[in-house]
Design a protein around this motif. Structure first.
Motif, PDB file in Angstrom:
ATOM      1  N   GLN A  35       0.827  -1.210   0.000  1.00 55.95           N
ATOM      2  CA  GLN A  35       0.000   0.000   0.000  1.00 55.95           C
ATOM      3  C   GLN A  35       0.861   1.260   0.000  1.00 55.95           C
ATOM      4  OE1 GLN A  35      -2.297  -0.762   3.518  1.00 55.95           O
ATOM      5  NE2 GLN A  35      -3.821  -1.983   2.436  1.00 55.95           N
TER       6      GLN A  35
ATOM      7  N   PHE B  77     -13.074  -0.810  -7.301  1.00 55.02           N
ATOM      8  CA  PHE B  77     -11.625  -0.615  -7.435  1.00 55.02           C
ATOM      9  C   PHE B  77     -10.965  -1.946  -7.082  1.00 55.02           C
ATOM     10  CE2 PHE B  77     -13.162   3.625  -7.258  1.00 55.02           C
ATOM     11  CZ  PHE B  77     -12.244   4.383  -7.967  1.00 55.02           C
ATOM     12  N   PHE B  80      -6.185  -0.589  -5.486  1.00 55.01           N
ATOM     13  CA  PHE B  80      -6.255   0.869  -5.374  1.00 55.01           C
ATOM     14  C   PHE B  80      -5.411   1.557  -6.438  1.00 55.01           C
ATOM     15  CE2 PHE B  80      -2.519  -0.208  -3.016  1.00 55.01           C
ATOM     16  CZ  PHE B  80      -1.658   0.852  -3.234  1.00 55.01           C
ATOM     17  N   ASP B 107     -10.890  -2.135  -3.195  1.00 52.72           N
ATOM     18  CA  ASP B 107      -9.656  -1.801  -2.471  1.00 52.72           C
ATOM     19  C   ASP B 107      -9.661  -0.297  -2.151  1.00 52.72           C
ATOM     20  OD1 ASP B 107      -7.270  -2.470  -1.303  1.00 52.72           O
ATOM     21  OD2 ASP B 107      -6.093  -2.360  -3.153  1.00 52.72           O
ATOM     22  N   VAL B 108     -10.607   0.090  -1.294  1.00 51.54           N
ATOM     23  CA  VAL B 108     -10.779   1.511  -0.969  1.00 51.54           C
ATOM     24  C   VAL B 108     -10.011   1.823   0.317  1.00 51.54           C
ATOM     25  CG1 VAL B 108     -12.443   3.327  -0.434  1.00 51.54           C
ATOM     26  CG2 VAL B 108     -13.018   1.562  -2.120  1.00 51.54           C
ATOM     27  N   GLN B 112      -6.571   7.448  -0.945  1.00 53.15           N
ATOM     28  CA  GLN B 112      -7.211   7.760  -2.226  1.00 53.15           C
ATOM     29  C   GLN B 112      -8.542   8.482  -2.050  1.00 53.15           C
ATOM     30  OE1 GLN B 112      -5.837   4.529  -1.636  1.00 53.15           O
ATOM     31  NE2 GLN B 112      -3.997   5.325  -2.612  1.00 53.15           N
TER      32      GLN B 112
END
Ligand code: SF4
Lengths: 552, 162
Positions: A35, B77, B80, B107-108, B112
């Motif tokens: 991430q 999504f 992300f 994939d929040v 974002q």
């Protein structure tokens, strides 16, 4: 140069806070490696082979002396005392600690600098001619448009996660192209139409890398005010239609090729009809505001320096440097000076903290306090009075910036390669160094004339090997480092991708192979021809024949 | 439990996402796959309890003239770093007359959210494990961004002048 207003400063300050929060969460384990990766990349932070690398944005290559001093300070305080000028005119630090990066960004923000979007799958730093605004035969100064694009692309909410990285270049010169415009995702050529209006020719889908392609013309004439709405349309078409399943096929050049230029241009045009003349249209007021940051300084009225003539006649070394590293300025009595960072024993583009301080001092003393980077990894002082050239040369020489090799063989472009870069197939710096060592005779170099020699450590082509007259590419052959040579690449107006000569060579053979190529050129050249002229005339066959005949 | 948030806090999720429709439609408020909705346009158009979800790679053009009165549209999504959904969101919000709720799911993540809001999303089904209270802070990362988008119909250079 562009000076931030309160809005610009706030955005950069907010970015510092944002990245600090992201780094804190990563270090606390709240963000996974995966991430955090795109977040740090969008801030120019790579994890390299041995340490992180931080890439600082230098919009269209322009820096104030104050900013250069800040870079020197960062190199000294947070790094091992040097920085690296990249081929996209950014500045890289190779050894910062991740935990220090938020502090470095805060330092940068204090001098209106940042690392925003210097990496990652987003819109990158826009580049232009390093002689912008000072070179003769320029249509208009391209930098206001670069700044307009910089602001538009900074945290564009729709285009922060594109299929792949996206690079834009702007050129405004009538005959020269120092920025490889047609090898960008979007290449913008500033033109004047028959009604005497300034506008843009838009080329899309150029690029280096695995599939080198020269960009295609998609818009013959775009009015000045329509710049951003049209860019929005191109980017939207790309974001919706670019491939995301294969990173090697994700660049816009692949999309343009797959659809065909006409179909692609049509899609863009259809999208643009929705945006054209909308609120994204540039206003006269905004164009004036930005252009107002790039007005010409109050040049003195000078006549040609008679002293300069004597100095060049009396001092051979000075005259060599003057002929090579000094370019014509549009204002009489002024000159453009390129400080070369290509000295034997240093990697192309590397510069120490002390040298950075010296550059800042030289800029203050001789060139109105501004410095520019070039995509050939050199630095430029753009406004030097001719009568000061001799004094500047002496100081530059003492600091190691005056090797009179601009445009010559040893003024090569070279990526960091296997010494620093995790993606490399092979080292590139030792090849550059071996070549610098072998070809250190200046008379020989001057006799050879202009040759672009570019080296990349892998297919990603950060060293622009495709567009070198001589290109060298590091390849992996069963785990060993080999080098493939291509000839005939060009970056300027007639941009062209070089053709591979044949099977690759081991590293220790490289100086000998290059020497052979050069001697073939010397044999075949007709008076006054540059390497590339001879190559274009005789083709690859004689080179191929003789290089491999003797090598086998 | 995944948290659903709007721009001020955590809200109840009253819409069930139907990944694939097999047989009869379940009752209650549901989001059906875009292709299914289009195939059953006559039966579904105008039903206030049926919304649509789009995959990230959906072709949106055929829908733009049909969705003005749909209650909820959701965009996926899958990762992300796949940003196609941002363009889809702007087209849904700016070019179809859609006035309902636009929802992001998949994939929040936190970083974002600011971009998603700018592109027209109203609600966000956060990835498992993320705190809704913390998430709402991320809508305000930048106070006055340069570009126009769904949330700000004028770019900064026009807003500044006003
Ligand atoms: S060309 Fe390859 S090796 Fe060289 S810097 Fe780029 S990615 Fe690294």
């Amino acid at each position: 140069m562009y000076k931030y207003d309160d809005y610009d400063q706030r955005i950069v300050d907010e970015r510092v806070a944002q990245f600090k929060d992201q780094t804190d969460r990563y270090l606390a384990g709240e963000l996974t490696e995966e991430q955090f990766l795109p977040l740090r990349l969008q801030n120019g932070l790579y994890v390299q082979r041995y340490a992180p690398m931080l890439r600082v944005a230098v919009p269209y290559g322009l820096m104030s002396s104050q900013q250069v001093r800040k870079l020197a300070h960062i190199a000294r305080t947070y790094d091992k005392g040097y920085a690296h000028i990249s081929t996209r005119t950014n500045v890289q630090f190779n050894w910062p600690e991740l935990a220090d990066v938020p502090a470095i960004l805060a330092e940068l923000a204090s001098v209106q600098m940042h690392a925003i979007q210097t990496s990652g799958n987003c819109i990158r730093n826009t580049t232009t001619d390093q002689f912008a605004g000072v070179v003769p035969n320029e249509l208009v100064d391209p930098r206001p448009y670069c700044e307009i694009i910089r602001q538009w692309s900074t945290f564009h909410p729709e285009f922060a996660f594109l299929p792949r990285k996206f690079k834009i270049a702007v050129n405004s010169h009538e005959t020269d192209d120092r920025v490889a415009t047609l090898l960008h995702d979007i290449g913008i050529k500033i033109v004047r139409n028959s009604a005497d209006e300034i506008g843009f020719q838009v080329y899309v889908g150029g690029g280096l890398g695995r599939t080198p392609i020269v960009a295609s013309l998609v818009k013959e004439f775009l009015a000045e005010k329509d710049l951003l709405t049209y860019l929005d349309a191109v980017l939207r078409v790309y974001n919706l239609n670019g491939r995301r399943d294969n990173k090697y096929k994700a660049r816009i050049k692949i999309l343009v090729k797959a659809l065909g230029v006409e179909a692609f241009a049509k899609l863009v045009d259809e999208e643009w009809q929705h945006l054209k003349d909308g609120p994204g249209t540039l206003t006269d007021q905004e164009l004036e505001r930005i252009k107002g940051h790039f007005t010409a300084p109050d040049y003195k009225v000078l006549s040609a320096s008679s002293e300069l003539k004597t100095q060049t006649q009396e001092n051979k070394a000075f005259s060599n440097w003057y002929n090579r590293n000094v370019s014509e300025h549009k204002v009489a009595g002024y000159a453009i000076v390129t400080l070369t960072l290509k000295k034997l024993g240093t990697a192309p583009g590397d510069i120490t903290d002390q040298q950075l301080d010296t550059v800042a001092d030289l800029a203050d003393k001789y060139s109105l306090g501004e410095v520019r980077g070039s995509h050939e990894q050199n630095l430029v002082l753009a406004d030097v009075e001719e009568s000061q050239l001799f004094a500047l040369w002496q100081e530059a020489k003492a600091a190691g910036f005056a090797t009179p090799n601009l445009g010559l063989l040893t003024d090569m472009i070279c990526c960091p390669g296997g010494d620093f870069c995790a993606l490399a197939n092979a080292k590139s710096l030792p090849v550059a160094e071996a070549l610098q060592e072998k070809f250190d005779n200046l008379d020989y170099l001057h006799d050879l004339g202009e040759i672009d020699l570019n080296i990349s450590g892998c297919m990603n082509a950060c060293g622009h090997h495709h567009i070198g007259h001589i290109g060298i590419l590091g390849v992996d052959k069963k785990g060993a480092e080999f080098y493939q040579v291509s000839l005939g690449g060009k970056s300027g107006v007639g941009a062209n991708v070089g053709k591979i000569l044949g099977p690759s060579f081991a590293r220790d053979q490289m100086p000998m192979i290059i020497e052979k190529i050069l001697s073939i050129f010397v044999d075949l050249r007709i008076d006054g021809e540059r390497f590339i002229d001879t190559y274009d005339r005789v083709g690859q066959a004689p080179f191929k024949e003789r290089v491999y005949a003797k090598a086998n | 439990m995944q948290k659903l948030i709007n721009h001020t806090g955590v809200i109840d999720n009253n819409w069930a996402l139907i990944e694939t429709v097999e047989g009869e439609l379940p009752s209650g408020q549901i989001l059906v796959p875009a292709s299914y909705w289009l195939e059953n346009l006559e039966a579904l158009k105008g039903r206030s309890d049926v919304g649509i979800w789009f995959a990230a790679d959906a072709q949106i053009a055929p829908f733009l003239a049909l969705i003005s009165d749909v209650a909820v549209i959701a965009i996926n999504f899958p990762a992300f770093a796949n940003g196609r959904g941002y363009s889809l969101a702007r087209l849904v919000k700016e070019r179809s007359g859609f006035k309902g709720e636009l929802r992001a799911f998949g994939d929040v993540l936190l970083d974002q959210l600011f971009f998603m809001r700018r592109c027209g999303f109203d609600t966000y089904l956060l990835k498992e494990g993320l705190s809704g209270e913390k998430a709402v802070e991320y809508f305000a990362t930048f106070a006055d961004p340069y570009q126009l988008a769904y949330d700000k119909p004028e770019p900064l250079f026009r807003r500044k002048g006003a």
